[in-house]
Design a protein around this motif. Structure first.
Motif, PDB file in Angstrom:
ATOM      1  N   TRP A  33       0.919  -1.151   0.096  1.00 40.78           N
ATOM      2  CA  TRP A  33      -0.097   0.001   0.107  1.00 40.78           C
ATOM      3  C   TRP A  33       0.795   1.023   0.055  1.00 40.78           C
ATOM      4  O   TRP A  33       1.268   1.963   0.911  1.00 40.78           O
ATOM      5  CB  TRP A  33      -0.902  -0.032   1.136  1.00 40.78           C
ATOM      6  CG  TRP A  33      -2.011  -0.979   0.971  1.00 40.78           C
ATOM      7  CD1 TRP A  33      -2.608  -1.566  -0.227  1.00 40.78           C
ATOM      8  CD2 TRP A  33      -2.948  -1.798   2.062  1.00 40.78           C
ATOM      9  NE1 TRP A  33      -3.463  -2.411   0.030  1.00 40.78           N
ATOM     10  CE2 TRP A  33      -3.854  -2.430   1.245  1.00 40.78           C
ATOM     11  CE3 TRP A  33      -2.868  -1.561   3.453  1.00 40.78           C
ATOM     12  CZ2 TRP A  33      -4.475  -3.219   2.024  1.00 40.78           C
ATOM     13  CZ3 TRP A  33      -3.772  -2.548   3.989  1.00 40.78           C
ATOM     14  CH2 TRP A  33      -4.446  -3.242   3.545  1.00 40.78           C
ATOM     15  N   GLU A  38      -3.622   4.708  -0.254  1.00 38.49           N
ATOM     16  CA  GLU A  38      -3.321   3.691   0.720  1.00 38.49           C
ATOM     17  C   GLU A  38      -2.200   3.960   1.762  1.00 38.49           C
ATOM     18  O   GLU A  38      -2.589   3.598   2.913  1.00 38.49           O
ATOM     19  CB  GLU A  38      -2.718   2.751  -0.399  1.00 38.49           C
ATOM     20  CG  GLU A  38      -3.499   2.079  -1.458  1.00 38.49           C
ATOM     21  CD  GLU A  38      -2.593   1.299  -2.543  1.00 38.49           C
ATOM     22  OE1 GLU A  38      -3.179   0.331  -3.057  1.00 38.49           O
ATOM     23  OE2 GLU A  38      -1.371   1.418  -2.606  1.00 38.49           O
ATOM     24  N   GLY A  65      -1.661  -4.345  -6.638  1.00 41.97           N
ATOM     25  CA  GLY A  65      -2.000  -5.630  -7.052  1.00 41.97           C
ATOM     26  C   GLY A  65      -1.350  -6.743  -6.074  1.00 41.97           C
ATOM     27  O   GLY A  65      -1.724  -7.546  -6.038  1.00 41.97           O
ATOM     28  N   LYS A  89      -4.158 -12.592   0.761  1.00 42.23           N
ATOM     29  CA  LYS A  89      -5.615 -12.834   0.764  1.00 42.23           C
ATOM     30  C   LYS A  89      -6.400 -13.917  -0.102  1.00 42.23           C
ATOM     31  O   LYS A  89      -5.271 -14.364  -0.895  1.00 42.23           O
ATOM     32  CB  LYS A  89      -6.319 -11.238   0.294  1.00 42.23           C
ATOM     33  CG  LYS A  89      -5.493 -11.000  -1.197  1.00 42.23           C
ATOM     34  CD  LYS A  89      -5.988  -9.517  -1.348  1.00 42.23           C
ATOM     35  CE  LYS A  89      -5.628  -9.292  -2.628  1.00 42.23           C
ATOM     36  NZ  LYS A  89      -6.346  -8.108  -3.340  1.00 42.23           N
ATOM     37  N   ASN A 299     -13.628  -8.235  -3.111  1.00 37.80           N
ATOM     38  CA  ASN A 299     -12.223  -8.127  -3.063  1.00 37.80           C
ATOM     39  C   ASN A 299     -11.778  -7.925  -1.539  1.00 37.80           C
ATOM     40  O   ASN A 299     -11.787  -6.782  -1.303  1.00 37.80           O
ATOM     41  CB  ASN A 299     -11.259  -7.282  -4.027  1.00 37.80           C
ATOM     42  CG  ASN A 299      -9.910  -7.213  -3.652  1.00 37.80           C
ATOM     43  OD1 ASN A 299      -9.111  -8.156  -2.999  1.00 37.80           O
ATOM     44  ND2 ASN A 299      -9.205  -6.197  -3.932  1.00 37.80           N
ATOM     45  N   ASP A 301      -9.188  -7.384   1.740  1.00 38.81           N
ATOM     46  CA  ASP A 301      -7.661  -7.460   2.169  1.00 38.81           C
ATOM     47  C   ASP A 301      -7.822  -8.069   3.422  1.00 38.81           C
ATOM     48  O   ASP A 301      -8.624  -7.402   4.388  1.00 38.81           O
ATOM     49  CB  ASP A 301      -7.312  -6.088   2.235  1.00 38.81           C
ATOM     50  CG  ASP A 301      -6.990  -5.324   0.727  1.00 38.81           C
ATOM     51  OD1 ASP A 301      -7.698  -4.202   0.427  1.00 38.81           O
ATOM     52  OD2 ASP A 301      -6.180  -5.855   0.018  1.00 38.81           O
ATOM     53  N   LYS A 337      -9.516   4.380   3.012  1.00 39.48           N
ATOM     54  CA  LYS A 337      -8.961   3.426   2.010  1.00 39.48           C
ATOM     55  C   LYS A 337      -9.940   3.288   0.805  1.00 39.48           C
ATOM     56  O   LYS A 337      -9.516   2.615  -0.500  1.00 39.48           O
ATOM     57  CB  LYS A 337      -9.169   1.949   2.640  1.00 39.48           C
ATOM     58  CG  LYS A 337      -8.290   1.029   1.730  1.00 39.48           C
ATOM     59  CD  LYS A 337      -6.800   1.222   1.532  1.00 39.48           C
ATOM     60  CE  LYS A 337      -6.412   0.009   0.916  1.00 39.48           C
ATOM     61  NZ  LYS A 337      -6.720  -0.556  -0.576  1.00 39.48           N
ATOM     62  N   HIS A 377      -8.113 -10.281  -8.529  1.00 41.28           N
ATOM     63  CA  HIS A 377      -7.537  -9.718  -6.997  1.00 41.28           C
ATOM     64  C   HIS A 377      -7.550 -10.856  -6.101  1.00 41.28           C
ATOM     65  O   HIS A 377      -7.398 -10.626  -5.087  1.00 41.28           O
ATOM     66  CB  HIS A 377      -8.207  -8.594  -6.598  1.00 41.28           C
ATOM     67  CG  HIS A 377      -8.258  -7.272  -7.434  1.00 41.28           C
ATOM     68  ND1 HIS A 377      -6.902  -6.519  -7.289  1.00 41.28           N
ATOM     69  CD2 HIS A 377      -8.759  -6.627  -8.372  1.00 41.28           C
ATOM     70  CE1 HIS A 377      -6.821  -5.654  -8.134  1.00 41.28           C
ATOM     71  NE2 HIS A 377      -7.952  -5.832  -9.010  1.00 41.28           N
TER      72      HIS A 377
HETATM   73  C1  GAL Z   1      -5.448  -4.735  -4.432  1.00 42.42           C
HETATM   74  C2  GAL Z   1      -5.734  -4.577  -2.945  1.00 42.42           C
HETATM   75  C3  GAL Z   1      -6.171  -3.192  -2.835  1.00 42.42           C
HETATM   76  C4  GAL Z   1      -5.439  -2.189  -3.474  1.00 42.42           C
HETATM   77  C5  GAL Z   1      -5.072  -2.635  -4.843  1.00 42.42           C
HETATM   78  C6  GAL Z   1      -4.056  -1.695  -5.851  1.00 42.42           C
HETATM   79  O1  GAL Z   1      -5.303  -6.115  -4.855  1.00 42.42           O
HETATM   80  O2  GAL Z   1      -6.544  -5.531  -2.663  1.00 42.42           O
HETATM   81  O3  GAL Z   1      -6.380  -3.017  -1.547  1.00 42.42           O
HETATM   82  O4  GAL Z   1      -4.309  -2.038  -2.985  1.00 42.42           O
HETATM   83  O5  GAL Z   1      -4.535  -3.877  -5.155  1.00 42.42           O
HETATM   84  O6  GAL Z   1      -2.984  -1.805  -5.245  1.00 42.42           O
END
Ligand code: GAL
Length: 418
Positions: A33, A38, A65, A89, A299, A301, A337, A377
């Motif tokens: 992040w 983030e 990602g 995750k 998705n 986290d 977030k 994700h």
């Molecule tokens: C995803 C994550 C999000 C965000 C996004 C961009 O995979 O779950 O929290 O950070 O990537 O980096």
């Protein structure tokens, strides 16, 4: 001492320290992040840990990602030097837990009644063989379309595009106004994020599940998949030349600055709009991706806790797990977030209209059976299969020589041989 006993001891001393307040340790957290929104969200967590006298050792790995972060984490664990916690995750949690490197959090989970306050689909993901090994912090919705409100006004786009035909009409108007119609960051996970919203919008949640989650040949080889691939390819024509390799948050910046009209991205993008001081409705719009209003791509986290040796480190890790699922953190973190609290009994009154829509749609979709896991994700496929599909989709996006037929053949080849 068996692992679970150790965590029970952590909970006992947690209770003691809450009373006594005399308890400090260090937690090292591996995450990815690093964007503006983030970093601000994570700062909430660091601040709350510091308030309790715990020091935070940051191990940030750049790369939206999270693929880079997972590679670095593998190397650290293999070297016998795991962090206290890492942003892991979906099905990847099962893979890590099967290596017997994760802490059993059951004592904490029963002390704080996680089963009662978590959606079952999320609680199940956090467990390995029925035991909690990870802590969820949010629910991101992935099937969003973000837009700059002023650009839409200028271009004469007055409605949210309800399907892709309407989207292409709106995109034509934005382009005719001399602006970038679709802000897209040309990285494989971003290509994949857009693709899964297209499949959901063209085929619906049942088709999404059959094709992208269950990899059913009938769905992968179907006309609906052809139309999805055609639509995905057509989007390519609305993207600017500087797209290739661009980070997602740099791409969101184009929409924030009014240089571009639209972006397909999960609601971590909202964290960037908010970090730029923008307001939903007034400066930016959050639309369900075309054709997906009745569905919700989730998705989640989560942080997995690695088995640690030192008692001080275990206590600090225990406090981190307790904090992450706490109402206070769930509210403060998710307000920044762009996601919504995963804990179901957190009040939503401080959240904005996009979050309230997301929260309402999450519950509706859970009841209606239209809640689908984000494949892009890491919520559905094993990491190896996810990586293979991500590469295939990104190759199709970047290589016009690759025909829809070719892509369908490659999708069909993804299925594990029974
Ligand atoms: C995803 C994550 C999000 C965000 C996004 C961009 O995979 O779950 O929290 O950070 O990537 O980096």
């Amino acid at each position: 001492m068996p692992q679970s006993h150790r965590f029970r001891r952590v909970v006992a001393s947690l209770l003691a320290s809450v009373c006594l307040g005399a308890w400090a340790g260090e937690v090292e957290v591996l995450h990815y992040w690093t964007s503006g929104g983030e970093a601000k969200s994570l700062a909430e967590l660091k601040g709350m840990m510091a308030q309790r006298g715990h020091s935070w050792k940051d191990f940030a790995v750049v790369g939206g990602g999270g693929q880079n972060a997972m590679d670095v984490l593998k190397a650290r664990v293999l070297a016998g030097n795991p962090p206290a916690a890492a942003n892991i995750k979906g099905p990847a949690i099962q893979e890590w837990a099967s290596l017997n490197v994760l802490s059993n959090l059951d004592a904490m989970a029963s002390f704080d009644r996680w089963d009662e306050v978590l959606p079952k689909v999320v609680a199940d993901q956090m467990k390995y063989k029925g035991r909690y090994v990870a802590v969820p912090v949010n629910v991101h919705r992935v099937n969003w379309l973000w837009a700059n409100a002023e650009v839409l006004r200028k271009a004469g786009v007055n409605e949210a595009p309800r399907n892709f035909d309407e989207f292409f009409k709106a995109a034509d108007k934005v382009r005719a106004a001399g602006l970038i119609a679709l802000a897209h960051g040309g990285q494989d996970w971003q290509d994949f994020t857009t693709f899964e919203s297209v499949v959901l919008g063209v085929g619906g949640p049942k088709f999404y599940d059959s094709a992208l989650v269950k990899l059913e040949p009938a769905a992968l080889g179907s006309d609906t998949m052809r139309r999805s691939l055609d639509t995905f390819r057509r989007l390519r024509g609305y993207v600017d030349d500087a797209s290739r390799g661009r980070d997602w948050n740099v791409t969101t910046e184009l929409v924030i600055q009014g240089k571009a009209g639209f972006q397909f991205m999960g609601d971590w993008a909202k964290g960037e709009f908010l970090a730029a001081g923008q307001q939903p409705g007034k400066d930016f719009r959050c639309f369900p991706a075309p054709g997906t209003a009745e569905a919700f791509t989730f998705n989640v986290d989560s942080f997995a806790m690695f088995q640690l040796k030192g008692w001080e480190a275990q206590k600090a890790q225990g406090y981190l797990a307790f904090l992450l699922m706490g109402k206070d953190f769930q509210e403060r973190f998710n307000l920044r977030k762009g996601s919504i609290p995963v804990r179901q009994n957190v009040a939503m009154d401080k959240f904005d209209e996009c979050a309230k829509v997301s929260s309402g749609d999450f519950s509706k979709a859970a009841k209606a059976g239209t809640l689908v896991p984000s494949v892009a994700h890491g919520m559905a496929l094993a990491p190896g299969q996810q990586a293979a599909m991500r590469k295939l989709v990104s190759d199709f996006w970047n290589n016009p020589q690759l025909s829809v037929n070719d892509a369908q053949k490659q999708l069909l080849a993804l299925r594990p041989a029974h």
